[in-house]
Design a protein around this motif. Structure first.
Motif, PDB file in Angstrom:
ATOM      1  N   GLY A  90       0.817  -1.210   0.000  1.00 25.70           N
ATOM      2  CA  GLY A  90       0.000   0.000   0.000  1.00 25.70           C
ATOM      3  C   GLY A  90       0.844   1.251   0.000  1.00 25.70           C
ATOM      4  O   GLY A  90       0.563   2.214  -0.737  1.00 25.70           O
ATOM      5  N   LYS A  91       1.887   1.252   0.814  1.00 32.53           N
ATOM      6  CA  LYS A  91       2.778   2.411   0.855  1.00 32.53           C
ATOM      7  C   LYS A  91       3.540   2.559  -0.463  1.00 32.53           C
ATOM      8  O   LYS A  91       3.763   3.675  -0.950  1.00 32.53           O
ATOM      9  N   PHE A  92       3.917   1.422  -1.063  1.00 31.53           N
ATOM     10  CA  PHE A  92       4.604   1.485  -2.362  1.00 31.53           C
ATOM     11  C   PHE A  92       3.646   1.981  -3.449  1.00 31.53           C
ATOM     12  O   PHE A  92       4.043   2.737  -4.337  1.00 31.53           O
ATOM     13  N   THR A  93       2.369   1.572  -3.369  1.00 26.83           N
ATOM     14  CA  THR A  93       1.382   2.062  -4.339  1.00 26.83           C
ATOM     15  C   THR A  93       1.235   3.572  -4.242  1.00 26.83           C
ATOM     16  O   THR A  93       1.077   4.264  -5.260  1.00 26.83           O
ATOM     17  N   ALA A  94       1.286   4.092  -3.026  1.00 27.95           N
ATOM     18  CA  ALA A  94       1.236   5.546  -2.863  1.00 27.95           C
ATOM     19  C   ALA A  94       2.420   6.212  -3.561  1.00 27.95           C
ATOM     20  O   ALA A  94       2.271   7.261  -4.202  1.00 27.95           O
ATOM     21  N   MET A  95       3.588   5.596  -3.461  1.00 24.81           N
ATOM     22  CA  MET A  95       4.755   6.142  -4.148  1.00 24.81           C
ATOM     23  C   MET A  95       4.631   6.027  -5.665  1.00 24.81           C
ATOM     24  O   MET A  95       5.115   6.889  -6.399  1.00 24.81           O
ATOM     25  N   LEU A  96       3.959   4.967  -6.119  1.00 21.28           N
ATOM     26  CA  LEU A  96       3.716   4.846  -7.562  1.00 21.28           C
ATOM     27  C   LEU A  96       2.882   6.018  -8.065  1.00 21.28           C
ATOM     28  O   LEU A  96       3.137   6.565  -9.140  1.00 21.28           O
ATOM     29  N   VAL A  97       1.891   6.405  -7.276  1.00 19.39           N
ATOM     30  CA  VAL A  97       1.040   7.535  -7.658  1.00 19.39           C
ATOM     31  C   VAL A  97       1.837   8.832  -7.620  1.00 19.39           C
ATOM     32  O   VAL A  97       1.734   9.671  -8.537  1.00 19.39           O
ATOM     33  N   TYR A  98       2.655   9.010  -6.575  1.00 16.95           N
ATOM     34  CA  TYR A  98       3.462  10.233  -6.489  1.00 16.95           C
ATOM     35  C   TYR A  98       4.460  10.305  -7.652  1.00 16.95           C
ATOM     36  O   TYR A  98       4.685  11.375  -8.231  1.00 16.95           O
ATOM     37  N   ASN A  99       5.049   9.165  -7.996  1.00 17.87           N
ATOM     38  CA  ASN A  99       5.987   9.146  -9.138  1.00 17.87           C
ATOM     39  C   ASN A  99       5.274   9.484 -10.440  1.00 17.87           C
ATOM     40  O   ASN A  99       5.863  10.098 -11.334  1.00 17.87           O
ATOM     41  N   LEU A 100       4.002   9.092 -10.530  1.00 17.31           N
ATOM     42  CA  LEU A 100       3.223   9.488 -11.703  1.00 17.31           C
ATOM     43  C   LEU A 100       3.055  11.001 -11.758  1.00 17.31           C
ATOM     44  O   LEU A 100       3.033  11.598 -12.841  1.00 17.31           O
ATOM     45  N   MET A 101       2.947  11.620 -10.604  1.00 18.55           N
ATOM     46  CA  MET A 101       2.846  13.075 -10.573  1.00 18.55           C
ATOM     47  C   MET A 101       4.155  13.714 -11.024  1.00 18.55           C
ATOM     48  O   MET A 101       4.155  14.741 -11.703  1.00 18.55           O
TER      49      MET A 101
END
Length: 762
Positions: free
Chosen positions: A110-121
């Motif tokens: 879940g925490k890595f998924t959050a980073m995936l979204v931030y990296n998309l930004m």
């Protein structure tokens, strides 16, 4: 999956309710804007650029915006990931996670998924600069830029996985940030460590992240590097889960080491298997497929079948070219062969280092009264060479005969017991052989190289001489990329008076004969022509009486007089005829130069005439400009007044052919003959002319490719790039500057401020 998404949403809310996430996005945008926006006015002033997509975004030489930011992206992740696990540990909330029904792997994912979204930004911020190219560059290379953004995204995700693991090792966020900086800095620069030692070089290169992204930034997507980033991300997420689980369980140090070692072994095995050449898949996203060898070279490798090719590179430590092929540069050397390994994985690469004398050294040592051994010891100390890793002169001579290769870096290719040399070039803007030379060398291993023979009688132009009027640059200069011997040909000479014309040759060249051939030589020549041999005859003004007896049977004649061309800058006898339509029929690769009206320089040329009803089909290759040139009757004097057209003296205006191609069917093949009214256009001086833009070298190689029936040189041309212009105007640049210097960064700042204020009020 539902719990993973819930954790990711919670983590993102925590992330964006702190100023650091907004600050990182703002700094990234400002940094990129300062590097990108100043380039735009230059595009308005000059519209003659080539490949603007690559130039603006990926070019290292031009500091493309993506390549420029690549080595700095690792600075943004540590401040984002520093608290992602350590925050839970330091606050004690990690204990609640241990006792909750949520699994630890779900927490980490879940925490890595959050980073995936931030990296998309982050990718979204970068895409704001790509948007300018998409709007203002017609024929924008979308697949190339998408692959580049995908590669950057993979690298950011790997960085995030490493940051999450480091964050799990400490309860202090500052320590986690610093440690992540160090870890990512290590991964960023590890590829430069130990490049002079084989084992260490391969290991450190395999750990280097940005080098892999840089490869894909060039537009070549490959499964090896994509899998590498997935493996790295997976390994560090597994490390994190293991670390958290081991804090709940009582395990011996040995058991912990086994757990981590197993994860590492699985990751390295997957990386190793996926990096085997046979396992790599490629996709060239560039519009012109610039990362992929041409169809012709692919066909050569296909015809080689399953038999291996050996490439052995011989490097002399005492010659200057050693600096281009040191062990530290091995990775770059291997990368030059990867386009060929892609289509033929069993090319075996070897490197042999030796030391031996270099041209001119013996004379210098004798003058200085110094022994060769003393010189070797002096240079080895100066260059810090470990002579134990170098073969001695005696040892290298037992292995291979490199005499005549100028003691430079040279490669020997071997296939089915047949060998050929592949050379390096100097002076040249690019030291190494390109695809044309490499493809020619590979093809020589499968076919008999076409041999061009130069007649030596009558004081003709020499193929081994370096004088201005001779032909060594074209035919036999090993350091010249465009030399015939480096484009697949063999060259030789023959005396028509004393020897016999060899059988099976591609062409016989008679260049500027100054005395008449004997009847015996003419008989040999006429027999050669009647049997269908290919021939090139290049005459000179004043030698019509010598050349025309050779041309009689061909239906061609050199006209009396000298061609004159009006010019403010050049001598009047320097004629610059244009390529004619026949040149395209001879060599289709010359078509762009024909359309652009390129010229061939011909000092002291004679005009040609031909009989349309003669034994050959004749087409002009070069024709003079009717408006600025004429045929001067009688002797041309250049050291007094400028030449003036005089019809009463017999001068003739018009467009005259200066080179002809003759063809006919003979003995079940097309016989090919080329006649020129000038022999200087092939000379060392004209091929090196700098004060006029000419196509002499390309035209010369086109002639011999015609004689070789297209076998050599290898055609490695690609379609022209289409993204060569922009629709930018001064007004649009001003608008972009306002948005990218003020409006967009201001919007990011305000959005962050509003979010933080609303959070504080709640």
């Amino acid at each position: 999956m539902k719990k993973i998404i819930q954790i990711a949403r919670l983590e993102l809310s925590l992330l964006f309710y702190s100023p650091i996430a907004w600050l990182m996005l703002l700094i990234l945008f400002v940094q990129m804007s300062m590097g990108f926006t100043p380039k735009l006015p230059e595009l308005v002033r000059g519209q003659g650029f080539s490949g603007l997509t690559e130039r603006l975004y990926m070019s290292i030489d031009y500091a493309g915006v993506l390549s420029a930011i690549l080595d700095k992206l690792y600075l943004y992740i540590p401040l984002i990931t520093m608290g992602i696990i350590s925050r839970e540990t330091s606050s004690g909330s990690i204990k609640l996670l241990y006792s909750s029904p949520v699994k630890l792997n779900q927490v980490v994912y879940g925490k890595f998924t959050a980073m995936l979204v931030y990296n998309l930004m982050i990718i979204g911020v970068i895409a704001l600069f790509v948007l300018i190219g998409a709007i203002y560059i017609p024929h924008f290379d979308y697949p190339h830029i998408l692959v580049a953004l995908f590669a950057i995204y993979l690298m950011l995700n790997a960085f995030a996985a490493i940051g999450i693991f480091v964050s799990s090792l400490t309860t202090y966020q500052a320590v986690a940030a610093i440690s992540t900086f160090l870890a990512l800095g290590f991964m960023n620069y590890i590829g430069t460590v130990g490049q002079g030692i084989d084992f260490i070089r391969d290991l450190t290169h395999s750990l280097s992240m940005p080098s892999r992204t840089a490869r894909m930034l060039a537009g070549l997507l490959n499964s090896r590097d994509v899998i590498y980033y997935f493996v790295i991300s997976g390994m560090f997420l597994a490390f994190t889960i293991t670390k958290l689980e081991l804090e709940r369980l009582s395990k011996t140090v040995f058991q912990q080491v086994i757990r981590y070692g197993l994860i590492l072994a699985i990751g390295l095995t997957a990386t190793y298997v996926s990096s085997r050449q046979q396992m790599i898949g490629y996709y060239d996203a560039t519009a012109t497929k610039q990362n992929t060898i041409s169809k012709n070279t692919q066909e050569i490798l296909r015809k080689m079948g399953d038999e291996p090719v050996e490439m052995t590179e011989y490097i002399n430590g005492l010659e200057d070219s050693y600096n281009q092929a040191t062990p530290k540069q091995r990775i770059a050397d291997i990368a030059r062969w990867e386009p060929y390994l892609r289509f033929k994985p069993n090319i075996k690469l070897k490197w042999v280092y030796y030391y031996d004398s270099i041209p001119g050294l013996t004379v210098q040592l004798k003058q200085q009264k110094v022994s060769f051994n003393y010189y070797v010891m002096f240079m080895s100390n100066l260059l810090k060479l470990d002579l134990r890793k170098f073969l001695t002169p005696a040892e290298i001579k037992k292995r291979i005969n490199l005499e005549g290769e100028n003691a430079r870096v040279v490669m020997q290719l071997k296939y089915k017991g047949k060998t050929t040399f592949l050379r390096t070039f100097s002076p040249d803007t690019y030291f190494w052989p390109k695809e044309a030379e490499t493809g020619a060398a590979l093809k020589r291993l499968m076919v008999n190289a076409p041999k061009v023979v130069f007649a030596t009688d009558g004081y003709q132009r020499g193929m081994d001489k370096v004088g201005d009027r001779d032909y060594k640059t074209l035919t036999n200069t090993k350091l010249s990329r465009g030399s015939m011997i480096n484009q697949g040909f063999d060259v030789d000479s023959v005396s028509l008076e004393r020897g016999e014309i060899p059988a099976g040759i591609a062409a016989l060249v008679i260049a500027d004969p100054k005395v008449a051939f004997s009847q015996a030589a003419l008989t040999k020549l006429r027999k050669y022509i009647s049997e269908g041999g290919n021939l090139m005859i290049a005459g000179e003004t004043g030698k019509q009486g010598v050349v025309n007896p050779l041309l009689d049977s061909l239906g061609v004649k050199m006209l009396e007089g000298t061609l004159v061309q009006e010019s403010k800058d050049y001598a009047n006898d320097l004629v610059a005829p244009n390529l004619a339509a026949g040149a395209i029929a001879m060599t289709p690769e010359l078509q762009p130069f024909y359309l652009q009206k390129w010229v061939v320089s011909m000092p002291g040329a004679a005009a040609l005439s031909y009989d349309p009803k003669g034994p050959f089909v004749v087409h002009p290759l070069l024709t003079t400009n009717a408006e600025s040139s004429w045929l001067k009757n009688g002797k041309l004097v250049l050291d007094s007044a400028a030449a003036v057209f005089d019809a009463r003296a017999g001068d003739q205006k018009g467009s005259f052919p200066t080179a002809l191609m003759l063809t006919r069917n003979r003995n079940n093949k097309e016989q090919r003959i080329m006649v020129s009214g000038d022999a200087d256009f092939l000379s060392n001086a004209e091929l090196s002319r700098l004060n006029m833009t000419t196509i002499n070298a390309g035209f010369a190689l086109g002639i011999f490719k015609w004689f070789a029936y297209g076998e050599f040189p290898i055609d490695t041309s690609r379609p022209d790039r289409k993204d060569n212009a922009t629709t930018l105007t001064k007004g649009s640049v001003k608008t972009i500057q306002i948005f990218y210097y003020g409006v967009i960064p201001g919007a990011i700042f305000l959005l962050g401020m509003v979010t933080l204020i609303r959070r504080k009020r709640k």
